[in-house]
Motif scaffolding. Structure first.
Motif, PDB file in Angstrom:
ATOM      1  N   ILE A  70      13.189  28.705 -49.270  1.00  0.00           N
ATOM      2  CA  ILE A  70      14.065  27.953 -48.585  1.00  0.00           C
ATOM      3  C   ILE A  70      13.920  28.177 -47.090  1.00  0.00           C
TER       4      ILE A  70
ATOM      5  N   ILE B  15       9.913  16.467 -51.994  1.00  0.00           N
ATOM      6  CA  ILE B  15      10.476  17.149 -50.754  1.00  0.00           C
ATOM      7  C   ILE B  15       9.087  17.650 -50.029  1.00  0.00           C
TER       8      ILE B  15
ATOM      9  N   ILE C 109      10.636  26.219 -45.870  1.00  0.00           N
ATOM     10  CA  ILE C 109      10.932  24.643 -45.701  1.00  0.00           C
ATOM     11  C   ILE C 109      11.963  24.393 -44.550  1.00  0.00           C
ATOM     12  N   THR C 110      12.930  25.436 -44.261  1.00  0.00           N
ATOM     13  CA  THR C 110      13.709  25.254 -43.217  1.00  0.00           C
ATOM     14  C   THR C 110      13.117  25.337 -41.616  1.00  0.00           C
TER      15      THR C 110
ATOM     16  N   ASP D 200      10.334  18.896 -56.612  1.00  0.00           N
ATOM     17  CA  ASP D 200       9.629  19.738 -55.083  1.00  0.00           C
ATOM     18  C   ASP D 200       8.412  18.877 -54.505  1.00  0.00           C
TER      19      ASP D 200
ATOM     20  N   ALA E 261      11.304  21.990 -41.448  1.00  0.00           N
ATOM     21  CA  ALA E 261      12.047  20.927 -41.100  1.00  0.00           C
ATOM     22  C   ALA E 261      12.718  20.834 -39.717  1.00  0.00           C
TER      23      ALA E 261
ATOM     24  N   SER F 205      16.554  17.164 -41.076  1.00  0.00           N
ATOM     25  CA  SER F 205      17.555  17.588 -41.768  1.00  0.00           C
ATOM     26  C   SER F 205      17.374  17.934 -43.092  1.00  0.00           C
ATOM     27  N   LEU F 206      17.874  19.061 -43.625  1.00  0.00           N
ATOM     28  CA  LEU F 206      17.615  19.293 -44.926  1.00  0.00           C
ATOM     29  C   LEU F 206      19.144  19.103 -45.535  1.00  0.00           C
ATOM     30  N   ASN F 207      19.337  18.498 -46.694  1.00  0.00           N
ATOM     31  CA  ASN F 207      20.763  18.372 -47.275  1.00  0.00           C
ATOM     32  C   ASN F 207      20.136  18.342 -48.948  1.00  0.00           C
ATOM     33  N   PHE F 208      20.945  19.386 -49.277  1.00  0.00           N
ATOM     34  CA  PHE F 208      20.987  19.717 -50.728  1.00  0.00           C
ATOM     35  C   PHE F 208      21.971  20.160 -51.298  1.00  0.00           C
TER      36      PHE F 208
ATOM     37  N   ILE G 295       7.846  16.094 -46.042  1.00  0.00           N
ATOM     38  CA  ILE G 295       7.681  17.152 -44.966  1.00  0.00           C
ATOM     39  C   ILE G 295       6.244  16.502 -44.577  1.00  0.00           C
TER      40      ILE G 295
END
Length: 69
Positions: free
Chosen positions: A49, A8, A52-53, A5, A56, A62-65, A12
């Motif tokens: 989420i 991440i 966070i989105t 976390d 972003a 972009s978010l990739n998980f 940001i």
């Protein structure tokens, strides 16, 4: 590589700073309270989420998980 976390949230903050966007500016862009953005970036919050989105998207990253069992 798996990110925790704090990594991440740090990513940001780094993206925001690299684009010279203040926490107040991103607050206005996202509707997320500036104090909450500060807590997220410092790893003292547990954002959803969705939050966070929104961050972003505002930063153009972009978010990739993936979710593993």
């Amino acid at each position: 590589m798996k990110l925790n976390d704090k990594e991440i949230y740090s990513a940001i903050a780094k993206a925001r700073k690299s684009k010279n966007i203040s926490q107040q500016e991103i607050s206005r862009m996202t509707g997320i309270i500036q104090a909450d953005i500060s807590r997220i970036e410092n790893g003292k919050a547990n954002p959803t989420i969705n939050v966070i989105t929104r961050l972003a998207d505002a930063l153009g990253i972009s978010l990739n998980f993936s979710i593993d069992n």
